[in-house]
Structure formats: C-alpha cells, structure tokens
Design an enzyme around this catalytic site. Sequence first.
Site, PDB file in Angstrom:
ATOM      1  N   GLY A  10      -4.402  -4.058  -3.868  1.00  0.00           N
ATOM      2  CA  GLY A  10      -5.569  -3.066  -4.154  1.00  0.00           C
ATOM      3  C   GLY A  10      -4.884  -1.740  -4.554  1.00  0.00           C
ATOM      4  O   GLY A  10      -4.035  -1.304  -3.452  1.00  0.00           O
ATOM      5  N   HIS A  11      -4.770  -1.500  -5.654  1.00  0.00           N
ATOM      6  CA  HIS A  11      -3.800  -0.322  -6.212  1.00  0.00           C
ATOM      7  C   HIS A  11      -4.765   0.678  -6.756  1.00  0.00           C
ATOM      8  O   HIS A  11      -5.981   0.595  -7.443  1.00  0.00           O
ATOM      9  CB  HIS A  11      -3.031  -0.874  -7.306  1.00  0.00           C
ATOM     10  CG  HIS A  11      -2.262  -1.862  -6.958  1.00  0.00           C
ATOM     11  ND1 HIS A  11      -1.294  -2.707  -7.965  1.00  0.00           N
ATOM     12  CD2 HIS A  11      -1.793  -2.424  -5.841  1.00  0.00           C
ATOM     13  CE1 HIS A  11      -0.535  -3.489  -7.325  1.00  0.00           C
ATOM     14  NE2 HIS A  11      -0.878  -3.440  -6.053  1.00  0.00           N
TER      15      HIS A  11
ATOM     16  N   ASP B 220       0.782  -1.206  -0.018  1.00  0.00           N
ATOM     17  CA  ASP B 220      -0.066   0.236  -0.128  1.00  0.00           C
ATOM     18  C   ASP B 220       0.923   1.256  -0.171  1.00  0.00           C
ATOM     19  O   ASP B 220       0.278   2.311   0.312  1.00  0.00           O
ATOM     20  CB  ASP B 220      -0.700   0.099   1.196  1.00  0.00           C
ATOM     21  CG  ASP B 220      -1.816  -1.281   1.200  1.00  0.00           C
ATOM     22  OD1 ASP B 220      -2.269  -1.381   0.108  1.00  0.00           O
ATOM     23  OD2 ASP B 220      -2.081  -1.581   2.343  1.00  0.00           O
TER      24      ASP B 220
ATOM     25  N   GLN C 259       2.048  -5.869  -3.210  1.00  0.00           N
ATOM     26  CA  GLN C 259       2.522  -6.181  -2.057  1.00  0.00           C
ATOM     27  C   GLN C 259       3.955  -5.153  -1.694  1.00  0.00           C
ATOM     28  O   GLN C 259       4.111  -4.363  -2.352  1.00  0.00           O
ATOM     29  CB  GLN C 259       2.559  -7.423  -1.592  1.00  0.00           C
ATOM     30  CG  GLN C 259       1.543  -8.410  -1.455  1.00  0.00           C
ATOM     31  CD  GLN C 259       0.559  -8.745  -2.700  1.00  0.00           C
ATOM     32  OE1 GLN C 259       1.486  -9.382  -3.396  1.00  0.00           O
ATOM     33  NE2 GLN C 259      -0.716  -8.422  -2.717  1.00  0.00           N
TER      34      GLN C 259
ATOM     35  N   LYS D  92       1.835   2.048  -4.992  1.00  0.00           N
ATOM     36  CA  LYS D  92       2.289   1.431  -6.331  1.00  0.00           C
ATOM     37  C   LYS D  92       1.542   1.787  -7.389  1.00  0.00           C
ATOM     38  O   LYS D  92       1.812   2.220  -8.550  1.00  0.00           O
ATOM     39  CB  LYS D  92       2.434   0.199  -6.269  1.00  0.00           C
ATOM     40  CG  LYS D  92       3.555  -0.260  -5.210  1.00  0.00           C
ATOM     41  CD  LYS D  92       3.762  -1.834  -4.936  1.00  0.00           C
ATOM     42  CE  LYS D  92       2.383  -2.372  -4.418  1.00  0.00           C
ATOM     43  NZ  LYS D  92       2.116  -2.016  -2.826  1.00  0.00           N
TER      44      LYS D  92
ATOM     45  N   THR E  53      -5.892 -11.708   3.609  1.00  0.00           N
ATOM     46  CA  THR E  53      -7.188 -11.008   2.853  1.00  0.00           C
ATOM     47  C   THR E  53      -8.069 -11.962   2.553  1.00  0.00           C
ATOM     48  O   THR E  53      -9.343 -11.335   1.917  1.00  0.00           O
ATOM     49  CB  THR E  53      -6.455 -10.310   1.639  1.00  0.00           C
ATOM     50  OG1 THR E  53      -6.042 -11.125   0.737  1.00  0.00           O
ATOM     51  CG2 THR E  53      -5.516  -9.385   1.624  1.00  0.00           C
TER      52      THR E  53
HETATM   53  P1  GDP Z   1      -0.813   0.553  -3.549  1.00  0.00           P
HETATM   54  O1  GDP Z   1      -1.199  -1.000  -3.023  1.00  0.00           O
HETATM   55  O2  GDP Z   1       0.674   0.309  -3.307  1.00  0.00           O
HETATM   56  O3  GDP Z   1      -0.911   0.537  -5.151  1.00  0.00           O
HETATM   57  O4  GDP Z   1      -1.417   1.468  -2.718  1.00  0.00           O
HETATM   58  P2  GDP Z   1      -3.146   1.686  -2.475  1.00  0.00           P
HETATM   59  O5  GDP Z   1      -3.598   2.134  -3.312  1.00  0.00           O
HETATM   60  O6  GDP Z   1      -3.393   0.281  -1.726  1.00  0.00           O
HETATM   61  O7  GDP Z   1      -2.921   2.736  -1.157  1.00  0.00           O
HETATM   62  C1  GDP Z   1      -2.302   3.845  -1.278  1.00  0.00           C
HETATM   63  C2  GDP Z   1      -3.343   5.056  -1.206  1.00  0.00           C
HETATM   64  O8  GDP Z   1      -2.710   6.452  -1.087  1.00  0.00           O
HETATM   65  C3  GDP Z   1      -4.431   5.103  -2.302  1.00  0.00           C
HETATM   66  O9  GDP Z   1      -5.768   5.475  -1.680  1.00  0.00           O
HETATM   67  C4  GDP Z   1      -3.951   6.478  -3.129  1.00  0.00           C
HETATM   68  O10 GDP Z   1      -4.961   6.842  -4.084  1.00  0.00           O
HETATM   69  C5  GDP Z   1      -3.231   7.211  -2.015  1.00  0.00           C
HETATM   70  N1  GDP Z   1      -1.950   7.816  -2.384  1.00  0.00           N
HETATM   71  C6  GDP Z   1      -0.982   7.487  -3.204  1.00  0.00           C
HETATM   72  N2  GDP Z   1      -0.209   8.453  -3.340  1.00  0.00           N
HETATM   73  C7  GDP Z   1      -0.687   9.340  -2.550  1.00  0.00           C
HETATM   74  C8  GDP Z   1       0.034  10.652  -2.193  1.00  0.00           C
HETATM   75  O11 GDP Z   1       1.099  11.172  -2.644  1.00  0.00           O
HETATM   76  N3  GDP Z   1      -0.627  11.252  -1.231  1.00  0.00           N
HETATM   77  C9  GDP Z   1      -1.921  11.072  -0.835  1.00  0.00           C
HETATM   78  N4  GDP Z   1      -2.780  11.915  -0.109  1.00  0.00           N
HETATM   79  N5  GDP Z   1      -2.636   9.859  -1.270  1.00  0.00           N
HETATM   80  C10 GDP Z   1      -1.883   9.050  -1.997  1.00  0.00           C
HETATM   81  P1  IMO Z   2      -0.932  -4.397  -2.234  1.00  0.00           P
HETATM   82  O1  IMO Z   2      -0.401  -4.824  -3.572  1.00  0.00           O
HETATM   83  C1  IMO Z   2      -1.053  -4.602   2.317  1.00  0.00           C
HETATM   84  C2  IMO Z   2      -1.061  -8.756   3.634  1.00  0.00           C
HETATM   85  C3  IMO Z   2      -2.303  -9.087   4.291  1.00  0.00           C
HETATM   86  C4  IMO Z   2      -1.721 -10.040   5.401  1.00  0.00           C
HETATM   87  C5  IMO Z   2      -0.539 -10.713   4.563  1.00  0.00           C
HETATM   88  C6  IMO Z   2      -0.880 -12.113   4.117  1.00  0.00           C
HETATM   89  O2  IMO Z   2      -2.325  -3.380  -2.338  1.00  0.00           O
HETATM   90  O3  IMO Z   2       0.325  -3.396  -1.568  1.00  0.00           O
HETATM   91  P2  IMO Z   2      -2.600 -12.775   2.040  1.00  0.00           P
HETATM   92  O4  IMO Z   2      -4.077 -12.412   1.563  1.00  0.00           O
HETATM   93  O5  IMO Z   2      -1.638 -12.212   0.819  1.00  0.00           O
HETATM   94  O6  IMO Z   2      -2.247 -14.202   2.056  1.00  0.00           O
HETATM   95  O7  IMO Z   2      -2.208 -11.952   3.235  1.00  0.00           O
HETATM   96  O8  IMO Z   2      -0.101  -9.894   3.431  1.00  0.00           O
HETATM   97  N1  IMO Z   2      -1.327  -8.148   2.298  1.00  0.00           N
HETATM   98  C7  IMO Z   2      -1.235  -6.965   1.984  1.00  0.00           C
HETATM   99  N2  IMO Z   2      -0.995  -5.899   2.780  1.00  0.00           N
HETATM  100  N3  IMO Z   2      -1.276  -4.374   0.743  1.00  0.00           N
HETATM  101  C8  IMO Z   2      -1.186  -5.616   0.048  1.00  0.00           C
HETATM  102  O9  IMO Z   2      -1.385  -5.562  -1.328  1.00  0.00           O
HETATM  103  C9  IMO Z   2      -1.422  -6.765   0.670  1.00  0.00           C
HETATM  104  N4  IMO Z   2      -1.432  -8.286  -0.036  1.00  0.00           N
HETATM  105  C10 IMO Z   2      -1.364  -8.982   1.206  1.00  0.00           C
HETATM  106  O10 IMO Z   2      -2.932  -8.164   5.106  1.00  0.00           O
HETATM  107  O11 IMO Z   2      -0.929  -9.232   6.310  1.00  0.00           O
HETATM  108 MG    MG Z   3      -2.757  -1.578  -1.829  1.00  0.00          MG
END
Ligand code: GDP
Ligand code: IMO
Ligand code: MG
Length: 428
Positions: free
Chosen positions: A40-41, A13, A224, A16, A129
Amino acid sequence: MSTLAVVGAQWGDEGKGKVVDVIAAEADLVARYAGGNNAGHTLVVEGKKIVTHLVPSGCTYPGTRCLLGAGMVIDPEVFKEEIAEIRGQGLLQGDELRVSLDAHVIFPFHRELDGLREDASAAQTIGTTRRGIGPAYEAKVARRGIRVRDLLSPARLRERLEHNKRALEPEFARLGRDREIDVDALCAQAASWAAWMGPMACDASAEVLDFVAAGKRVLFEGAQGALLDVDHGTYPYVTSSSTIAGGVCTGLGIGPTLVDGVWGITKAYTTRVGAGPFPTKLEGEAGDRLRDAGGEYGATTGRPRDCGWLDLPALRLAARRNGLTGLVVTKLDVLACLPKIEICTRYADDLDPGRDGFDEAAPVYEAVGDWAGGPEWGERVSKARRPDELPAPVRRYLDRIEEATGVPITMISVGADREQTIRLSDAF
Ligand code: GDP
Ligand code: IMO
Ligand code: MG
C-alpha cells in the site's frame, strides 16, 4: 545514470510511494518488480491522496510508462478496481500501463486459503495481509502457478486450474471449507480478465531493455522492505517474494549490470505490522505516541503499526544486502515532534543480525543529545527545503545515520506531500 532502484530498507511502509512519486517526475518508465496488493503506497500531490497497491507509483505523470513485472503476483479484481479509482482521479488516461505476461495471477481461492490458514494457525500466525500473496507465490514455486499468459490461453488455463484444484482441495477440506473449487466459473471469470488485461500484456524484460537502449530513465519500484525479503528478512516472518534490490533482476528479467544505483528508504524511526521480531519496538505509551504522531496505520489493511526507535544494526544489514548507494530518510517531521528520542546503535553482546539473526537481539540505546523536539520543531522541519533549515541536532542525527551505515543520504522527506522534500543528490 539512467536507472535507479528504490527499495524499502526496513519492514515496509517506509514511504516508498512518496519517494517514487517524487523521483518519477524525471523517469520515463516506472517498473514494479515484486509483491502484489499486500503493498500500500501513499502519494500526496497538492494535498490530494492517492493510494496504489499494484499500479506503480509513477502513475501521476501522464505518459510515464508504468510496468508490472514478472516477479509480481496480480489479483485482477483488485487491479481493475484500482485502475478505475486512479482513472477516476483523472490519471492514467492513456495507455501507460503494461503487465508482464509472466506475472502470476492471484485467484479467489488463493485469498481464501491465506485467510483460512491465518485463522487456523493462531500460534504460528504470520499476520499476513490475507490477500493471497503467499499461496500465489507458493503455487509459482511448486510449478503450478497461473500466469497472465495462461489467461490468454483457455485450454491451458483450464488444465492448470484443474491441477490446482487437485493440489489444494484436501487442504481446503481440512480447513473446513465446504465448497469445491469451481473450475468452470473460474474459467469464465478469467476470460473476462483476459479481455481487458490482454492488451496490456507484454514482455516486461524487453520493455525495460528498450527504454534503456533508447537512453531513457527507468525507475525500479520496490514493495515491502529488506527485512520482509523471503531469503534475507526475519524468516519465517516475511513476505513471499524477493523485496531486496536483487529482486529487480529476477523480477524484471534483466541483468545486474542494468541497475545503476540503489536507494534505500528508511523512516527516521521504525515500524512493523504483522508478527515477527522487532528489537526496537516500544510498548505502551511511548509506542502509542509515535503511532499517533506518524499516523501509523496500514494503507492496505488499516492495522495499527508497531512503532519503535531507529535500529541501526538492522539498517546496516539492509544497506549491505541491497548494496545501497543512497539513503532516503522519511518522516523526519514526525520524529521532530517528539520531545526526547533514542537511537539503537548496536545489539547487546555485539550480536550481528546477519550472523546471529534477530531473535536474541537486545537493543542498546543512546539518547540523542540536545534534542528538544515538539510541535515547533515539527513545524520547522516540515517547512525545511534545505538541510541548513533543519535544527542542528536534527542534522547531527542524520549525520549519525550516514556514519553508521556508510551510505550517503540522498533525500530527506519532511512531510507526506510531494513538495515536502529535501533533495541532496540527483536520482539519475
Ligand atoms: P510505502 O508502503 O513505503 O509506500 O509507505 P506507506 O504509504 O504505506 O506509508 C507511509 C505513510 O507515511 C503514508 O501515509 C505517507 O503519506 C506518509 N509519509 C511519507 N513520507 C512522509 C513524511 O516525510 N512525513 C510524514 N508526516 N508522512 C510521510
Ligand atoms: P508496502 O509495500 C508492511 C507484511 C505483512 C506480514 C508479512 C507477510 O506497503 O511496504 P503477506 O500478505 O505479504 O504474505 O504478509 O509481510 N507485509 C507488509 N508490511 N508493508 C508492506 O508493503 C507489506 N507487505 C506485506 O504485514 O507481516
Ligand atoms: Mg505501505
């Protein structure tokens, strides 16, 4: 450079999706190499939010090829729904999507098993998850996994489903499930998946090689983060795949010589969701403040993320294990909203997470000098498009990260929107 890997450098998270969406403007192919819909991106394009789980985050650019590699596990029900949703937003209107014939398939019984195990093992829970990721990878390593190519071969599929039924039913019975795995029903369901997925199925390795040979630009999209890597993360509190840059090679079937650069994404602070060590986690109000400011709730499960200060020893470990050539710092606007911040520069007793692990890690913090964050700073940072538009203490904070990791910062994200980005180096 014609290829670049973008990987998470923390516990997932990191942003990415946003970063891949920005760089994908210049890419011809965006390829996911590991994980499944545990990811979840979130992308934000002109205020519109798009969340991807399986579809690569290059999906907003018409004509950009989006590839799902062999190292992934694919839940066809989720994949189908996600494609429909993204198409509903006017994207993926052509034949951009391709799926490796060797990617593994998540069946409903993998999902169920994931949930039943989590429920049954309160003391040992990983906090997965519950998407069936672990059971699907487990089947792959046990050599009874079912691949996309098996969906296209009904006789082989039936045989492999029978094999899985024999292997899993004793555990299902122990966990209190009162139904048998219905192989006939699964074969029928799989036939419907094969009908729409078949035309997308390909040799993903050959696909990447063709693009590279043609001088095109390829972006490898991580899911991840480094500390969730099955070999190099906070084991056993990890996911079940190779999330680090090395996973690009195994997950796509290409050699390391084809990866020209690796950018690691880190938030300006740290978050984690699920169980396992998190040395810089903030308890109580401080953590709540960070969570509220950053909107730190999972894009996949909606779970609140634990929050804490930036952990430099952990980031240095991620830099080493990914061979990072660039660092992207995200959510700087969120940090700038806080009146006072700290940074973990080392662990007590000079404990090294690579050698000693994380269990005993006691963070040593330093206050970040001259920091006077608040809504005004947050606003100023989110509007910055050049480093000199950032407050000086914020720039010094970034310098410090660079110094501590030995990796140059190549991009800074100051907001969720694609436009809220400071680019310091070319991606390709
Ligand atoms: P990922 O799994 O690495 O793709 O990240 P996620 O999408 O799960 O979580 C990142 C969250 O932060 C999302 O809600 C993005 O929209 C948000 N986000 C990403 N970059 C920034 C930033 O620079 N500032 C803020 N405020 N939000 C951001
Ligand atoms: P993105 O790509 C954050 C964590 C789960 C749990 C562990 C194992 O959005 O960054 P799993 O379901 O993979 O067997 O769970 O890994 N986990 C993540 N945490 N971002 C993710 O993906 C994750 N994918 C798995 O919360 O601790
Ligand atoms: Mg994510």
